[in-house]
Design a protein around this motif. Structure first.
Motif, mmCIF file in Angstrom:
data_model
loop_
_atom_site.group_PDB
_atom_site.id
_atom_site.type_symbol
_atom_site.label_atom_id
_atom_site.label_comp_id
_atom_site.label_asym_id
_atom_site.label_seq_id
_atom_site.Cartn_x
_atom_site.Cartn_y
_atom_site.Cartn_z
ATOM 1 N N PRO A 50 69.917 81.322 75.604
ATOM 2 C CA PRO A 50 68.758 81.954 74.935
ATOM 3 C C PRO A 50 68.423 81.261 73.622
ATOM 4 N N LYS A 51 67.157 81.353 73.244
ATOM 5 C CA LYS A 51 66.715 80.793 71.977
ATOM 6 C C LYS A 51 67.230 81.648 70.818
ATOM 7 N N GLU A 52 67.587 80.990 69.746
ATOM 8 C CA GLU A 52 68.046 81.677 68.541
ATOM 9 C C GLU A 52 67.244 81.189 67.339
ATOM 10 N N TYR A 53 67.071 82.096 66.394
ATOM 11 C CA TYR A 53 66.292 81.801 65.198
ATOM 12 C C TYR A 53 67.169 82.037 63.966
ATOM 13 N N THR A 54 67.114 81.102 63.057
ATOM 14 C CA THR A 54 67.938 81.177 61.848
ATOM 15 C C THR A 54 67.055 81.402 60.622
ATOM 16 N N VAL A 55 67.423 82.396 59.831
ATOM 17 C CA VAL A 55 66.740 82.676 58.563
ATOM 18 C C VAL A 55 67.700 82.349 57.436
ATOM 19 N N ARG A 56 67.233 81.573 56.487
ATOM 20 C CA ARG A 56 68.062 81.130 55.366
ATOM 21 C C ARG A 56 67.474 81.672 54.061
ATOM 22 N N VAL A 57 68.304 82.401 53.327
ATOM 23 C CA VAL A 57 67.898 82.945 52.030
ATOM 24 C C VAL A 57 68.820 82.346 50.971
ATOM 25 N N THR A 58 68.227 81.798 49.919
ATOM 26 C CA THR A 58 69.020 81.214 48.833
ATOM 27 C C THR A 58 68.743 81.977 47.552
ATOM 28 N N LEU A 59 69.774 82.250 46.807
ATOM 29 C CA LEU A 59 69.643 82.945 45.533
ATOM 30 C C LEU A 59 70.593 82.334 44.520
ATOM 31 N N SER A 60 70.192 82.409 43.276
ATOM 32 C CA SER A 60 70.981 81.862 42.184
ATOM 33 C C SER A 60 71.468 83.015 41.315
ATOM 34 N N PRO A 61 72.733 83.423 41.468
ATOM 35 C CA PRO A 61 73.244 84.547 40.690
ATOM 36 C C PRO A 61 73.778 84.102 39.341
ATOM 37 N N VAL A 313 72.099 88.902 37.091
ATOM 38 C CA VAL A 313 70.704 88.641 37.442
ATOM 39 C C VAL A 313 70.679 87.714 38.659
ATOM 40 N N PHE A 314 69.956 88.106 39.697
ATOM 41 C CA PHE A 314 69.853 87.303 40.907
ATOM 42 C C PHE A 314 68.425 86.773 41.024
ATOM 43 N N ALA A 315 68.272 85.467 40.983
ATOM 44 C CA ALA A 315 66.970 84.843 41.170
ATOM 45 C C ALA A 315 66.861 84.375 42.615
ATOM 46 N N ILE A 316 65.946 84.970 43.363
ATOM 47 C CA ILE A 316 65.751 84.599 44.766
ATOM 48 C C ILE A 316 64.980 83.280 44.809
ATOM 49 N N VAL A 317 65.670 82.212 45.185
ATOM 50 C CA VAL A 317 65.038 80.900 45.256
ATOM 51 C C VAL A 317 64.185 80.787 46.516
ATOM 52 N N GLU A 318 64.727 81.209 47.645
ATOM 53 C CA GLU A 318 64.013 81.180 48.924
ATOM 54 C C GLU A 318 64.174 82.528 49.603
ATOM 55 N N PRO A 319 63.103 83.326 49.712
ATOM 56 C CA PRO A 319 63.222 84.654 50.332
ATOM 57 C C PRO A 319 63.333 84.560 51.849
ATOM 58 N N ALA A 320 63.520 85.717 52.480
ATOM 59 C CA ALA A 320 63.615 85.778 53.943
ATOM 60 C C ALA A 320 62.227 85.621 54.558
#
Length: 366
Positions: A50-61, A313-320
């Motif tokens: 089956p096909k799978e999808y990957t979501v990558r979230v990056t944050l700078s704490p 403080v968490f800075a979301i660099v790349e959201p979902a």
């Protein structure tokens, strides 16, 4: 080495290459069959996975560390006169442990109870969604004995664990389904931390792109709450203790103040030395209780400031973001891979394998 010997070696090499080419041409019909077999196997495998999808979230704490008097608590201590006796130190938990937190059983068990919405718009629990994800058919074939064994056991043993029974003190009791789902989530949800930049990356891989994005966003949100709760837990405990101590010292001061006031009112017109001595003693007691009460009040204000200061403080660099393309291997690659293996295996067998097998049989007969 002479020029003549080099020429002889080059001729032998050309003869060997030509001989190999002739042998390959001789088995071309078998190679055509191998291509067809590899093509069919590649298509079957490609369609089965089956096909799978990957979501990558990056944050700078914000990393925990020694802040000295530069933080809110330091400002409060300076404003209130310092000497609070509460020191700031390095936290036992920071964002570098994100990967361990995300893969921990309590974290994943809580995540199973979250609600997700798939591409069809149907809300369901994450645990229920995981049951709908498909697997390659050979996984069912390999796991068939275990499935039959589980069905037979389920006829005789009814396994039901209530939510109250899941947590017994520090022990966590899981059902087989929950244990399997947590094991699957540990592979589907990962967190990595760059030691140099402290950038935390959370990866979620699922078969539904929308569910993967929802889970990734929830993982980051819960991870933030977990770290904030841990970072501020000590300061909150200090606040609770100091609030209790503050109320006790305040009551002691009020009692001493009332004693002094009642005594002064009762002996207002008397000028005896004993009266003055008792009045001075009560006044000193009242002042002493007030000093202690004032110091505890200052400590309480600094402890409340430390709760806010301890929140990272968490800075979301790349959201979902809901992915459009799948992250799994393309079906064309599976087809090419199996076609290549079929051709390579066929050539290897007819050029080397048959000769090796015949030599091995001759050795055994001798």
């Amino acid at each position: 080495m002479s020029e003549q010997s080099l020429q002889e070696e080059s001729k032998e090499l050309e003869i060997d290459i030509l001989d190999i080419i002739r042998k390959i041409i001789a088995i071309r019909k078998k190679l055509y069959k191998a291509v067809i077999i590899g093509l069919v196997i590649g298509i079957i495998v490609g369609l089965s996975i089956p096909k799978e999808y990957t979501v990558r979230v990056t944050l700078s704490p914000e990393m925990g560390g020694e802040k000295g008097n530069s933080g809110i608590a330091g400002v409060a201590a300076s404003f209130l006169g310092g000497g609070t006796g509460i020191k700031s130190g390095t936290d036992a938990l920071n964002a570098s442990l994100s990967s361990d937190i995300v893969s921990s059983t309590p974290f994943l068990l809580e995540l199973l109870n979250m609600e997700v919405v798939d591409n069809e718009g149907e809300p369901k629990m994450l645990s229920a969604y995981l049951m709908t994800e498909s697997s390659p058919w050979w996984n069912y074939v390999i796991g068939l004995p275990g499935i039959i064994n589980s069905l037979v056991k389920s006829w005789f043993i009814q396994e039901e664990i209530s939510s109250k029974e899941k947590l017994q003190g520090r022990l966590i009791i899981l059902t087989k389904d929950e244990n399997a789902q947590i094991g699957a989530l540990k592979k589907k949800i990962t967190a990595t931390v760059d030691k140099k930049t402290a950038i935390t990356s959370v990866n979620v891989t699922l078969q539904d792109p929308k569910v993967a994005a929802i889970v990734a966003d929830s993982v980051v949100h819960r991870l933030q709450e977990y770290i904030i709760s841990y970072r501020t837990s000590k300061a909150k405990e200090d606040c609770v203790y100091l609030e209790k101590l503050f109320e006790e010292r305040k009551q002691e001061y009020y009692v001493a103040q009332k004693k002094y006031a009642d005594y002064v009112d009762a002996h207002d017109n008397l000028i005896l030395q004993s009266v003055r001595a008792e009045q001075e003693r009560l006044q000193n007691d009242m002042n002493l209780f007030y000093q202690v009460y004032s110091q505890v009040a200052n400590q309480l204000q600094v402890a409340r400031a430390k709760v806010q200061e301890g929140k990272p403080v968490f800075a979301i660099v790349e959201p979902a973001v809901v992915p459009i393309e799948s992250s799994s291997m393309r079906r064309s690659i599976y087809i090419f891979l199996f076609v290549f293996l079929s051709i390579f295996g066929t050539i290897g067998w007819f050029l080397l394998g048959k000769a090796f097998m015949s030599a091995f049989k001759n050795e055994v007969k001798m």
